[in-house]
Structures are given as C-alpha cells and as structure tokens.
Design an enzyme around this catalytic site. Structure first.
Site, PDB file in Angstrom:
ATOM      1  N   ALA A  95      12.672  37.481   9.857  1.00  0.00           N
ATOM      2  CA  ALA A  95      13.129  37.906   8.532  1.00  0.00           C
ATOM      3  C   ALA A  95      13.945  39.191   8.594  1.00  0.00           C
ATOM      4  CB  ALA A  95      11.924  38.108   7.624  1.00  0.00           C
ATOM      5  N   LYS A  96      13.799  39.920   9.678  1.00  0.00           N
ATOM      6  CA  LYS A  96      14.523  41.187   9.895  1.00  0.00           C
ATOM      7  C   LYS A  96      14.443  42.098   8.682  1.00  0.00           C
ATOM      8  CE  LYS A  96      17.475  39.296  13.504  1.00  0.00           C
ATOM      9  NZ  LYS A  96      17.158  37.850  13.357  1.00  0.00           N
TER      10      LYS A  96
END
Lengths: 273, 273
Positions: A95-96
């Site tokens: 998802a960073k």
C-alpha cells in the site's frame, strides 16, 4: 504471524517466493469475466495453484482501488481466503502508506486488524512518527521503502546526505526506532550490487525484493549478496506468474512459473544455516 | 477544474480554506450514528455548512479505508456530492500515494477518473516515474509531499544533500518534470519561516498547508511568507472545524469556525493583485 513462523515456512517450502497479486481485469483470462467476482476468482485460482511454492502473497492495493467498491470487496475476499485456507502464508498489503501519526494509526488498523494482513508497505519520507504507529502492532510487520527498483530511485534515494545516500540514512535511522524488529525493507532486485552494502547496515532484517523476472533482477544475485542465515528475503514476482498464460490454463501456467522460481531458490536455501 | 477556476473561486470567496474531511465515527455527534451512513451524513452536513467559506475539501483516505467497504462507499458518496452540488469546490484526495509507474497510473485513474477528484497527494520518495503518471491527467493536480508538519519531517526531509536539504532537492527536481505545472506541494504551516525560502524555488506553485489551528500554524504568517499574486495557497483545517461541536449544532459550529478562518484570509486576499 511471528518471524519464527515465517522462517519455518521458508525452510519447509524452501522458498522465499512472494506472489504479487497485481490483478488486472484487462489481462486475466476472458472466461473469468463471466464470474461474479473475476478478480477474486482469478486470485483464488492463482493462490491455490502456487501456495506450495510461495511463502507470501502481496496484493498491491492500487489494483483493487482502481475498481472502487468492487475492487475493495475483491481485496477483502482475497485476504480472507488466504487467512482461512493458507494461514501459513505471510501476507503483505503493498500500500506504500505513510502519513502523520493519527492517520498512520488508521491505516495500520485498516490493514492489520480489519483486513488481517501480516504486513504493510510504508514510505519513509515523513519520518519516524509516520511509521511508528504501524510498529505498535505485535506480530505484524512494516515494510518500509528503502531502495526501490524504479528509475526514479535515483532522484532522491541515492542522493548523498553529507557524504551518505538518503536510503542509507533511512536504514540507519529507522533501525534505531522502537520496535524496529518489526521493520522490513523494500530493496529492488535490479540493484543487487547494493545488497552487500545494505547488509552491512541491516544484517538481519527481511528484505522484500521486487523486480525479479519482468524487471530483470536475478534470484541468484539476490541470494549471493542479500541472504542471511534465515534467508532474510522475500522475492516478489507479479506479472511473470499472474500472466504466464491468459487462457484457461492460466493457473497451471502460473504454477509452473512459480515452481521455476522456487526451484532456483531451493538451491540456495538448502545451503543456508 | 483549471487553475484559473480555482483562482477565481479564491477571489470570489476570498478564502483559501480547505476543509479536511478526516471523519471519525468516534468523534461525530452520537445522533448521526442512527443514520444509514453516518460518515456521509456528517460530511454532507459539514459541506453544506461550510461551502461558502471553503474553496477546497480534502478527505484523507485513511479515515475511509479504516471502515473497509462501508468507508469506501462513504468516500464515493462524499466526492459525488461535492461534484454534483458544489462543482466550484476543488477536491483533494489526501492519499499520499506513490508507486512504480504502472501502479501509480492505477491510482491516478482511481482518484481522478473513477472517483472524480481534482487532485491527489503523493509522496516523492520513489522519484519522477512514480509521480509522472499522475501528471499525465489534464486539469488534474498532483500534490507532492515536500516539507510536512509532523516531527518526523526532520528525519529525512531536512537532511542536507550536498549542502542542501532533501525537500529543496524535491522542489528543484520536481519542477523540471513534464507537466510540473500540475504539481502542488504540501508545506506544513508550523514551518512558516521556511516559506520564504520555498518561494524562492517555486514562486508560483500552489501550496497545500496543513497544520493551521490544532497544530499551531498561523494564517497570517502563511500569507506573509507564502502568498503569491493568485494567493497560491490552500490552507487546511480538519479537526478544528469538524469537531467544533459534537452536539446537534455541530454543523453550525463548524460553519462558525470556517467563517472565522475565512475572515482571517479575506483580509489578506483583498490586498492581493
């Protein structure tokens, strides 16, 4: 999942393979489009077909968010399926994320508690207090971007900071943080020559290595420079496995690709401590 | 929305106020919990109550993702409501995304096309090719983290890069990118003293300024050091407006807080070119 359990799986499966579930409706076999939930149907088949060769699964959330509500539903079904059918597999929400403290706490709860992922990828740019909320969760892991595999990695990450590259600063600073034992790092496989230097700074932490296969990295090089006695690696492949075939045999073709990578890994893992 | 339209709205409303829709079920008035969709019901009321004082709305996606499918649905309803009822308002998906090119393209499509936001926040750490996919969309804007308002900003952002801080490098490099006219930057209001230096590097770009109110920044200072002839500012407030009251009068209380900020802004905007 504990680190010991992950290491045990790596030893049992002789693999550090992480399958990236970057599922794209434009690329999956046409016949699946008739399914009520083509993304989940595809993922389920891929997982069933590859689980004996893979120790981890990594859906990139962008591919799900791109389909709005329906995509989010497919992501939920996918992680639920992994947790119920293959609880021995390590799960990564790619998802960073990274935001100020109370917002990072929200993300952490969403991915760790509501969805039940074992880990999530986060960006370091906002520093310590944007990452610590993720680290507060026991038996959960936070995978921070360190040296990524894209061309843009040279824009900032490798810039010298008082004679030292930013990504090294990221590594050195982050390993002093509370619960840094729950940190993992993203290190692009196309930069295997940097791995030895990275291992001098973080000798034990797990590395999530994307970029093997389509992006040109080599499993052998990654092991040569990056392996620890516990392997210390999760090597990701997405497209190479997911789209090995776009026909009815896609799952078997995916299994074959996964097995090919797994056998390359097995040779190295057998030599570990 | 074009930049000209945004500037026009700023002049019409005499405000650069952005309302952060960080909606938290634990904090909204109890009676709304009986609504079928309490988050949307709350947002709708806040928007109706504040739109004459605000030129922008910024839902932070973490607060929606935290509620899974239902949260995502509330986000969709919120942006749809903004686009249909108040198309003159600038909308920001505060998502802080950033990934390799094809994944960033997915995020860009999700936020710009599917959801219909005018802009999205992105993290710079992965460099040029992680941001450019967002820049490819005409009449859409990309808001990159530059100097954030949290304590962790000092971990990396202010580290000197060959005698220059990383965030300045972020500014200087990013303004050479294709379509950099679609870039905006996040600059924390608690660092108003840096604004003059930032304006030497990017004299015209819009700044999204969080941290006014609860986080201690000053509207006056932000204007003094950061305003351009077009204002060039979007100043965000979330908690200060959303939770001004947690009773049935919450919408009126929110309106009052918004108006208070707007009147501070009006004084400065009237003096602009």
């Amino acid at each position: 999942m504990t680190l010991e359990q992950l290491v045990e799986q790596i030893k049992i499966k002789k693999a550090v393979l992480c399958v990236g579930l970057d599922t794209d409706l434009d690329k999956i076999p046409r016949h699946l489009l008739e399914d009520e939930d083509p993304i989940f149907a595809f993922n389920k088949a891929i997982i069933d077909a590859t689980h004996q060769y893979a120790v981890a699964y990594k859906p990139n959330t962008a591919f799900y968010e791109a389909y709005g509500l329906k995509g989010w539903e497919s992501l939920e079904k996918t992680i639920n399926y992994l947790n119920s059918e293959y609880p021995e597999c390590f799960t990564i929400a790619d998802a960073k994320r990274g935001d100020i403290g109370n917002t990072s706490s929200r993300y952490a709860r969403a991915f760790f508690e509501d969805l039940g992922f074992d880990s999530v990828t986060v960006a370091p740019y906002m520093g310590k207090d944007s990452v610590e909320p993720f680290l507060a969760f026991a038996e959960k892991f936070t995978i921070m971007l360190a040296l990524t595999s894209n061309p843009g990695a040279f824009d900032f990450q490798t810039q010298k900071i008082e004679a030292e590259e930013l990504y090294k600063r990221v590594l050195k600073i982050s390993k002093t943080w509370e619960h840094s034992e729950r940190l993992m790092y993203v290190v692009g496989a196309t930069k295997a020559e940097y791995l030895a230097e990275i291992r001098q700074i973080i000798p034990e932490a797990f590395l999530l290595v994307p970029g093997v296969g389509a992006q040109g990295g080599s499993v052998d090089e990654v092991f040569k420079y990056g392996a620890t006695p516990d392997a210390g690696l999760l090597i990701n492949s997405s497209r190479g496995i997911l789209y090995a075939s776009n026909q009815k045999d896609f799952a078997e073709a995916a299994a074959a690709e996964a097995q090919k990578l797994q056998s390359q890994m097995a040779a190295h893992i057998e030599k570990l401590g």
